[in-house]
Structures are given as C-alpha cells and as structure tokens.
Design an enzyme around this catalytic site. Structure first.
Site, PDB file in Angstrom:
ATOM      1  N   ASN A 103       0.825  -1.213   0.000  1.00  0.00           N
ATOM      2  CA  ASN A 103       0.000   0.000   0.000  1.00  0.00           C
ATOM      3  C   ASN A 103       0.858   1.261   0.000  1.00  0.00           C
ATOM      4  O   ASN A 103       1.927   1.297   0.590  1.00  0.00           O
ATOM      5  CB  ASN A 103      -0.941   0.001   1.203  1.00  0.00           C
ATOM      6  CG  ASN A 103      -1.911  -1.169   1.150  1.00  0.00           C
ATOM      7  OD1 ASN A 103      -2.051  -1.779   0.092  1.00  0.00           O
ATOM      8  ND2 ASN A 103      -2.550  -1.471   2.250  1.00  0.00           N
ATOM      9  N   HIS A 120       5.870  -0.573  -2.588  1.00  0.00           N
ATOM     10  CA  HIS A 120       5.435   0.175  -3.773  1.00  0.00           C
ATOM     11  C   HIS A 120       5.508   1.686  -3.592  1.00  0.00           C
ATOM     12  O   HIS A 120       4.857   2.428  -4.327  1.00  0.00           O
ATOM     13  CB  HIS A 120       4.012  -0.259  -4.175  1.00  0.00           C
ATOM     14  CG  HIS A 120       3.956  -1.674  -4.690  1.00  0.00           C
ATOM     15  ND1 HIS A 120       2.781  -2.358  -4.896  1.00  0.00           N
ATOM     16  CD2 HIS A 120       4.946  -2.536  -5.056  1.00  0.00           C
ATOM     17  CE1 HIS A 120       3.049  -3.581  -5.354  1.00  0.00           C
ATOM     18  NE2 HIS A 120       4.352  -3.714  -5.446  1.00  0.00           N
ATOM     19  N   CYS A 131      16.535  15.304 -11.100  1.00  0.00           N
ATOM     20  CA  CYS A 131      17.615  15.141 -10.104  1.00  0.00           C
ATOM     21  C   CYS A 131      17.236  14.162  -8.996  1.00  0.00           C
ATOM     22  O   CYS A 131      18.048  13.882  -8.125  1.00  0.00           O
ATOM     23  CB  CYS A 131      17.993  16.495  -9.511  1.00  0.00           C
ATOM     24  SG  CYS A 131      16.727  17.235  -8.456  1.00  0.00           S
ATOM     25  N   CYS A 150      16.077  21.859 -10.077  1.00  0.00           N
ATOM     26  CA  CYS A 150      16.592  21.616 -11.442  1.00  0.00           C
ATOM     27  C   CYS A 150      15.567  21.912 -12.532  1.00  0.00           C
ATOM     28  O   CYS A 150      15.899  21.851 -13.708  1.00  0.00           O
ATOM     29  CB  CYS A 150      17.102  20.172 -11.558  1.00  0.00           C
ATOM     30  SG  CYS A 150      15.791  18.960 -11.753  1.00  0.00           S
ATOM     31  N   GLY A 187      -5.600  -8.960   2.614  1.00  0.00           N
ATOM     32  CA  GLY A 187      -6.180  -7.992   1.679  1.00  0.00           C
ATOM     33  C   GLY A 187      -5.385  -7.768   0.408  1.00  0.00           C
ATOM     34  O   GLY A 187      -5.334  -6.649  -0.082  1.00  0.00           O
ATOM     35  N   THR A 188      -4.783  -8.826  -0.120  1.00  0.00           N
ATOM     36  CA  THR A 188      -4.132  -8.685  -1.428  1.00  0.00           C
ATOM     37  C   THR A 188      -4.586  -9.814  -2.336  1.00  0.00           C
ATOM     38  O   THR A 188      -4.794 -10.943  -1.882  1.00  0.00           O
ATOM     39  CB  THR A 188      -2.592  -8.668  -1.322  1.00  0.00           C
ATOM     40  OG1 THR A 188      -2.028  -8.698  -2.649  1.00  0.00           O
ATOM     41  CG2 THR A 188      -2.030  -9.828  -0.505  1.00  0.00           C
TER      42      THR A 188
END
Ligand code: OAD
Length: 249
Positions: A103, A120, A131, A150, A187-188
């Site tokens: 998550n 993730h 940069c 930059c 929960g995946t």
C-alpha cells in the site's frame, strides 16, 4: 470467522519466534481507500497502462499527475482503523516482526507502525524525475509540479509497472519471509510480483500461512488457515486471542 480457528491461529502466533505480515489494498478498504481489482476497484475504472507506467507519464504527465493528485487529496480525509493499530502494536509482541505492505497510503505508519517495508512507495512522497530530489508532503502542488532545484517535472513517489522496487525494503521483506514461522497475508489478490512471492518463500521455508480476505485469491491454495472476513474485525479478534493466550502462559 469461527472462534476455534481464531484460537488455533493464536496458538501458532504464541509459539512463533518470527512473524511476517504482508498487506495489500484490502487492508485499507475499511478506511475508505479503494482497492484495485475488486468489482468497483480502481483498475475496473482506469487503465493502468495510461496511469501507472513511466511511458504514460512521459506521454501525458498532466493526466497522470491529475490522477495521483486526486488520490493524494483523498489521503487527507482517511484514517487508519483498528486493524492498522493492531498490526502496529504487534511489534511489542515479538523481537522478530516484519510488517510489509504494497500500500502507498502510509496508514500503517499513521497507526504507529515503525520500519514498515513499503514495497510500492508512498503517495505522500514526491520525486523529481530529473535530479531525483524527494520531498514528503501531501500539500496540493498544483496541476503540473516542477522541481525548484533543477526545473524538471516532479512525479509521485510510487512504483509504477515495470519499475524496480525499493531494494532495501524488498531485501528486508524477502529475508524476513525466508526465516519466519508464521506469515499473515491480508487484503491482497496476490497477483503482483515480487510482493506475491513472499508467501511462496515463507511456505517453502515451512512457515504457517494465514490469509485474511473475504475472497479467494492466488494465495488461498497455500494457506494453512483462511479467514474469509474483513481485515479489521479479524485482526482485532486475533489480537485479543493472542494476548489472552500469552497472559495465560
Ligand atoms: P487488489 O485490489 O488486487 O486486491 C485487494 C484484495 O483485497 C482483494 O483480494 C479483495 O478481496 C481484498 N479485500 C477487499 N476488502 C477487504 C477487507 N475489508 N479486508 C480484507 N481484504 C479485503 O490489491 P493489491 O493486491 O494490494 O500496485 O494490489 C497489488 C498492487 O496492484 C498494488 O500495490 C498496486 C496495484 O497495481 C502499484 O500501484 C504498483
């Protein structure tokens, strides 16, 4: 969720020296964060190849940022639930406890968890595409933010499809899966690698696999115990049973 199953799993937790918990989008569903692959999930409404790849960002950075800008905004309105707090407190129960998540919502940390392996990235992280300067902020950065240092475009600090995962978080997670006695996968859907491989590693090592998910997943055939129920209530029940057994000696 039967009490007998809760007690059996609590017994495994009492006996364990090393525990890994691996969470996915369903962990935060009860906080109001959308999942990806459920019937009304994000990937049923949006095409990931247009929003979650480097190529998509190069093609149409404003469109990609707008989607993440809305998800960042949503994070300012959601809160961790009791299940997140249980997982944060489990660090007190064991010396060797590793919390891994796919998550990007930061809710484990907001519930008090420390040293979460965030595979993730994070929605509250913004990185310069030039940069690579990083900033942690949920402030609204407008429709097309650029780097002060930059001048290059800034992008969300999440891992997109085809990108490498943060090496240190991945190594820590894999090493923990390779030595744990119990792994809870919560929960995946178990379809995104390398995160999904944690379960296979732990299983190969002989660890007990416990799944909390209202729906059957890729991980279900590997599970020694399955709770076909929501993360919040199941974790609260497991926490109570584990603490009661430990207190009873
Ligand atoms: P998915 O959306 O693929 O799976 C969510 C799972 O949560 C499903 O299996 C649901 O059955 C389950 N679920 C729903 N409500 C629940 C509840 N209250 N309690 C417990 N489980 C519940 O989400 P992930 O597996 O996390 O990657 O997705 C993996 C990755 O795919 C994400 O990190 C994201 C996505 O593309 C990136 O953005 C890189």
């Amino acid at each position: 969720m039967t009490d007998a199953l809760v007690q059996r799993v609590a017994g495994w937790l009492v006996d364990a020296q090393s525990v890994v918990v691996s969470t996915g989008a369903g962990m935060s569903a009860e906080s109001g964060v959308e999942t990806f692959r459920d019937r009304d999930g994000l990937w049923s409404k949006f095409d990931p190849s247009e929003l979650a790849t480097v190529e998509a960002f190069e093609r149409d950075p404003r469109k990609v940022w707008a989607w993440y800008r809305a998800r960042r905004q949503q994070l300012t309105t959601v809160k961790p639930h009791a299940g997140h707090r249980v997982l944060a407190r489990w660090a007190e129960m064991l010396i060797d406890y590793t919390l891994v998540t796919q998550n990007v919502d930061g809710l484990h940390e907001r519930a008090g968890a420390r040293q979460v392996c965030e595979l993730h990235g994070r929605l509250d992280l913004v990185r310069c595409a030039g940069c690579r300067h990083e900033e942690v902020t949920l402030a609204d950065l407008g429709p097309d933010p650029h780097c002060d240092a930059c001048g290059a475009r800034r992008r969300p600090g999440v891992v997109w499809f085809g990108e490498m995962l943060p090496a240190e978080a991945l190594e820590t997670a894999m090493a923990a899966a390779d030595r744990c006695d119990v792994l809870l996968v919560i929960g995946t859907s178990g379809v995104v690698y390398p995160a999904a491989a944690l379960v296979e590693h732990a299983r190969a090592r002989g660890a007990k696999i416990i799944e909390i998910n209202p729906n059957e997943t890729e991980h279900s055939p590997l599970a020694d115990a399955r709770f076909p129920s929501s993360s919040r209530d199941t974790l609260v029940a497991l926490d109570e049973a584990w603490r009661a057994r430990r207190a009873a000696g």
